[in-house]
Write an enzyme that holds these catalytic residues in place. Structure first.
Site: not given
Lengths: 340, 499
Positions: B326, B329-331, B499
C-alpha cells in the site's frame, strides 16, 4: 422553528446566481492589483504598460503591453504600429535607449513615422515576430537591438499568451477594465479619498499609443537619477563569428518571416553597465554581416544607466542623437530618405 | 484540467452537464452515457492527449478479458479462467509497473549491483494507479462470477467517469454499473444536483482555502528539512501538523468534489473519508482514511494472502505485506514504503494490544471519555509521525524533521510562532476533531452505494435523502463556493494526483 425548505430548482438557480455574482466580485477585488501602481501617467496618448511592486518581490499588476498587442486591446496602438515606416525591436534596454526626443525629431524631420516595439521581460524575437506577422506589418525600416534578441528562450508573458487559456484571456481584459477605473480615479475625477486608496506609488511604465515610447514612473527620485557608467565589452573576431554563427538560423528565420524585399534591416547593440549582461557589439556586427543587414553602432562617451541596465534619460538623448547620425546614411543607402 | 480551475468550473463542467441533460432529453439515455464517457476521455486527454490511447486501450483490453472470464466461468473451465485472470492481472500490473516503477527499479538495481543502466524518463499517466486497481477488481470478480452483463459503453464510463478518474475514490463495479440501469440515475434530478453543488462547494473550500493555505506553512518546513537545514522544535511541529491537516483537506476535499460532481449526473459514488483524525486507534483510522483503498487492499490483497485465517503470526505478516505494498502504491520511493511499513507496524501493535486485552481483561468496561481522548491523541500523533515519511523527499529530511520534533535541537522556536499560525492550526483541529464529516452534514449515507438488501432498500425507499435545500444551506454553500472561486488565483495540484 423549522427552517424554510426551498424547492431544489430554486436552490440551484439561487446558488448559481449568487455564486457567479459573488465569486466574480471577489475575484475582481482580489485581482485589482493596479491599485498599487502609479496613476499619474495616463493621457489620451499613454496607457499603463507595466507595473511591479516597489520592493521588486512580485509583479503586482505586471505585464499589460504584451496582452494589448496579442489580443488587440488598443486599436490606436495597433493602427500606429501598422502605419509606422520604422519599427524598432528589442528588449527593455531598447525602449530606454530609443525613447529619446532626439531620435523622434530625426524621424519626423525625415518624414518617417516610427514605432518603438520593444518589450520588458527581456523579450526576444519570438513575440514581436508573431505580432508583425499577425498584423501583416511590413515597415520600410526595421531596427533590431541584437542584445539577447535572437535567443531560444520564451519569456513568461509570451508563454502565458501562447497557452491562451481562458484565465489569461480574462486576466488581460480585466487589466483593461482596471486601467479605465484607475485612470478615472487617479485623474482626480472621483475624489481624493478614492484616489488615496487606489493610486499607489509602485514602479510603473506608461507607453505611448502614438509611437510605443515608454515613460517610467518611480524608478528614481525626482531629480536624483542614479548613474552607472556604461561598459562596452569586446570579444575576438573569432568568438564573435562563432557566436553569430549559432544565432544565424534564428536571425535568418526572422528575416524570412518579417523582412520584406524592400525593407531596410538595421542591427545595433545597446550597451549597458552590467558586465554580466553586456552584449559585445562584435557579435551583433558579425551577425549583421552574415544576415545581410546594416549595422549602426554609436559610441558616445559618458553614457549612464540608472539601474545597471537601462539608460538614463540624458544618456538616451545622447545615444539617440548619435544613432540618428549613424542611421542617416543607411536610410539613404536603402532609398528610404531619397525623395523622387 | 483540475477541479479547482476556471477552465473546469466555468467551461468543462457546465458544457458537460448541460450537454448531458440535453442529449438525454432529446435523444436517449444511451447517448447521454456516451456523451459523459466522451467528455471524461476529453477530460483525461486535456492533461496529455496521447495518453488517452493508453487508458482507452486499457479499458478495451480489460473489458474483453472480463467477457472472456465470464464466458469461461459459465462453461465451467475454471483452470483456463485462472490462467486468463493471471494474464490479465499481470498485464495491468506490468503497465502500472512500467509507468510508475521502472525508473525506481533501475535506480535501485544500479545501486545494488553497481551497474549504470539508464531508462528514458517515463511520464506517469495521471490516475493510472486508480484505474488499474479498479479494473483488477473487475477482472477478479469476473473470474469469481460476481459481475453482471453490461455493455462496453457502460464499462467505459465506469472506468473513465471523470469525477473519480484521476484520484478516486476507487469505485467498485458493483457500486456503479448497476446504477446505470436504474431509472432516475443518469438523468436530471434537481435534488441530486442541489446536493451535488453543495458537496462540490464544500470540497472546493477544503482544497482552495484550507489545504492550499496550510501548504504555505508545511512546504517551507519540509523543503528546509530536505535541504539539510536544522529545524526548531516549533517549526518542525508546525510543518508536520500543517501537512497533516493539508493532506486531509486536500484529499477529502477532492473526494467531496468527486461525490458532488457524480451527483450532478445522478450517480452516487462511495465515501472515501469519515473523519479519520477522530479515530481512537490505527485500525479505525484505516477504516476512515482513504476507505476505498483500504477496502481494495483488504479484499484483493490481505484476504487472498490468508487474512487472519492462518494464525496470528501469519496475520501480522499479511498486515505488514499489505501495508508495505500500500505504501509503495502511493509512489516509487522508499519513503513511501517506510510510511506503509510504519503503519503496518502500528496495525500489528494495535491488533496485538487487542489480543492482549481480550486475553487478560476480557470484561473491561468501555473506555472513559478521558481514555477515548487519550487514545485519539495517541493515534493522531502516530499518524502525524507517519506523514513525515510520506511528505519528505529523502530520509535525511525525515531524520531532520523527526529529531527536531522530538526535541533533539531543544525546545526552540516557540517564541517565533505567530498568532496567525496558531489560529490556523487551531481551526484545523476544530474542523477535523469537532465538526461532522461532509457526508454526515449532507446525510449522504455510506451504504447508499454499497451492495446488499439493506442498501437496496435504502435506495428504493430514498431514505438517504435526508438533506434539505434550506435557506441556511443556500447561504452557506454559495458563500464558501464564492470565496473559493474568488481565490483561485494560483491553481495548485491535488496531492493525490501524483499517485
Amino acid at each position: 422553528m423549522r427552517k424554510p425548505i426551498l424547492s431544489p430548482k430554486s436552490y440551484i438557480l439561487a446558488f448559481l446566481v449568487i455564486t457567479v455574482f459573488a465569486s466574480t466580485s471577489i475575484t475582481a477585488i482580489n485581482n485589482f492589483k493596479i491599485a498599487k501602481c502609479d496613476g499619474t501617467g495616463y493621457s489620451d496618448a499613454y496607457y499603463l504598460a507595466y507595473c511591479r511592486n516597489s520592493d521588486d518581490t512580485s509583479e503586482a499588476f505586471g505585464d499589460y503591453e504584451h496582452g494589448l498587442f496579442y489580443y488587440g486591446l488598443d486599436g490606436e496602438s495597433i493602427a500606429n504600429l501598422r502605419r509606422a515606416d520604422v519599427v524598432i525591436l528589442g528588449n527593455s534596454r531598447t525602449q530606454d535607449a530609443f525613447g529619446s526626443q532626439a531620435l523622434g525629431d530625426f524621424f519626423s524631420a525625415n518624414d518617417l513615422r516610427h514605432f518603438l516595439f520593444g518589450f520588458a521581460y527581456g523579450e526576444n524575437f519570438r513575440f514581436p515576430q508573431a505580432m508583425l506577422e499577425r498584423y501583416g506589418i511590413r515597415p520600410r525600416v526595421i531596427i533590431v537591438n541584437v542584445d539577447e534578441f535572437f535567443t531560444d528562450r520564451t519569456t513568461a508573458p509570451w508563454r502565458r499568451l501562447r497557452r491562451n487559456t481562458l484565465k489569461t484571456r480574462i486576466a488581460y481584459r480585466y487589466k483593461t477594465v482596471q486601467q479605465a477605473i484607475h485612470q478615472w480615479v487617479c485623474n482626480g475625477t472621483s475624489g481624493q479619498w478614492l484616489a488615496d486608496q487606489l493610486c499607489g506609488a509602485a514602479k510603473t511604465i506608461f507607453r505611448s499609443r502614438i509611437n510605443g515610447v515608454w515613460e517610467r514612473r518611480n524608478y528614481w527620485a525626482e531629480g536624483d537619477v542614479p548613474a552607472w557608467p556604461i561598459i562596452v565589452t569586446h570579444v575576438s573576431r573569432q568568438i564573435a563569428r562563432n557566436t553569430a554563427w549559432q544565432l544565424l538560423p534564428m536571425a535568418r528565420r526572422f528575416k524570412e518571416r518579417v523582412v520584406g524585399p524592400r525593407t531596410c534591416l538595421v542591427f545595433t547593440s545597446v550597451p549597458t553597465s552590467s558586465p554580466s549582461s553586456s552584449y559585445p557589439p562584435d557579435i551583433a556586427s558579425s551577425l549583421a554581416e552574415m544576415v545581410g543587414a546594416y549595422f549602426v553602432l554609436p559610441s558616445p562617451r559618458g553614457l549612464r544607466t540608472f539601474d545597471g541596465h537601462h539608460m538614463t534619460p540624458a544618456s538616451s538623448e545622447l545615444w539617440g542623437r548619435r544613432f540618428a547620425q549613424g542611421l542617416a546614411p543607411v536610410l539613404k543607402s536603402c532609398g528610404v530618405t531619397e525623395r523622387p | 484540467m483540475l477541479f479547482n480551475s476556471y477552465s473546469f468550473i466555468f467551461v468543462f463542467l457546465p458544457v458537460t452537464v448541460l450537454g448531458f441533460f440535453v442529449v438525454g432529453r432529446v435523444a436517449s439515455k444511451r447517448l447521454s452515457i456516451l456523451w459523459v464517457a466522451v467528455a471524461s476521455l476529453i477530460y483525461y486527454a486535456w492533461w496529455n492527449p496521447p495518453y488517452v490511447l493508453l487508458i482507452l486501450g486499457s479499458i478495451l483490453a480489460n473489458y474483453q478479458i472480463g467477457l472472456r472470464l465470464s464466458a469461461l466461468n459459465h462453461a465451467g473451465r475454471h483452470r483456463t479462467g485462472r490462467a486468463v485472470l493471471a494474464l490479465g492481472v499481470a498485464a495491468n500490473l506490468a503497465l502500472l509497473g512500467y509507468y510508475k516503477y521502472a525508473n525506481f527499479f533501475v535506480d535501485n538495481l544500479n545501486q545494488v549491483v553497481g551497474s549504470s543502466l539508464e531508462l528514458a524518463p517515463v511520464i506517469l499517466p495521471i490516475g493510472i494507479s486508480f484505474f488499474t486497481f479498479q479494473q483488477v477488481t473487475y477482472l477478479v470478480d469476473a473470474y469469481r462470477a460476481e459481475t453482471e452483463e453490461h455493455s462496453f459503453l457502460d464499462y467505459c464510463l465506469f472506468v473513465s467517469f471523470f469525477p473519480q478518474l484521476i484520484a478516486g475514490p476507487i469505485v467498485h463495479h458493483k457500486e456503479i454499473l448497476p446504477q446505470f440501469r436504474k431509472p432516475g440515475v443518469l438523468s436530471a434530478d434537481p435534488y441530486c444536483i442541489a446536493m451535488g453543488l453543495t458537496a462540490f462547494s464544500i470540497g472546493l473550500f477544503k482544497k482552495v482555502i484550507l489545504a492550499d493555505t496550510l501548504a504555505t506553512y508545511a512546504t517551507p518546513v519540509f523543503t528546509a528539512a530536505d535541504g539539510g537545514s536544522a529545524l526548531s522544535f516549533a517549526s518542525a511541529w508546525i510543518g508536520s501538523l500543517a501537512f497533516t491537516f493539508q493532506i486531509y483537506f486536500d484529499f477529502s476535499g477532492y473526494s467531496d468534489m468527486a461525490i458532488g460532481l457524480a451527483l450532478l449526473f445522478g450517480i452516487r459514488i462511495p465515501l472515501n473519508f469519515n473523519s479519520p483524525y477522530k479515530a481512537v486507534n490505527i485500525i479505525e483510522f484505516w477504516r476512515r482514511w482513504h476507505m476505498t483503498l483500504s477496502r481494495f487492499l483488504k479484499d484483493y490483497l490481505y484476504i487472498p494472502l490468508g487474512g487472519n485465517r492462518r494464525g496470528r503470526t501469519r496475520r501480522y505478516v499479511n498486515v505488514m505485506v499489505t501495508m508495505l505494498i500500500g505504501g509503495l502504491w502511493h509512489g516509487a520511493s522508499w519513503t513511501f514504503v517506510v510510511w506503509g511499513g510504519l503503519h503496518g507496524l502500528y496495525l500489528v501493535v494495535n491488533h496485538g494490544w487487542h489480543a492482549v486485552r481480550r486475553r487478560f481483561a476480557p470484561d473491561t468496561a468501555g473506555p472513559t471519555a478521558v481514555g477515548t481522548w487519550a487514545a485519539r491523541a495517541l493515534t493522531f500523533v502516530a499518524v502525524v509521525i507517519g506523514w513525515v515519511f510520506f511528505r519528505v523527499e529523502s530520509f535525511d529530511g525525515a531524520v531532520s524533521m523527526l529529531s527536531a520534533m522530538f526535541g533533539a535541537n531543544g525546545l526552540t522556536g516557540l517564541e517565533e510562532v505567530s498568532r496567525r499560525t496558531m489560529a490556523f492550526l487551531a481551526v484545523g483541529f476544530v474542523i477535523v476533531l469537532g465538526l461532522p464529516a461532509t457526508h454526515q452534514l449532507l446525510g449522504y449515507s455510506a451504504s447508499v452505494a454499497a451492495d446488499g438488501p439493506q442498501a437496496e432498500a435504502s435506495r428504493s425507499g430514498e431514505q438517504w435523502r435526508k438533506w434539505r435545500p434550506t435557506l441556511p444551506w443556500l447561504v452557506f454553500a454559495s458563500a464558501i463556493a464564492s470565496v473559493s472561486i474568488g481565490n483561485l488565483i494560483k491553481v495548485s495540484e491535488f496531492l493525490y494526483y501524483q499517485f
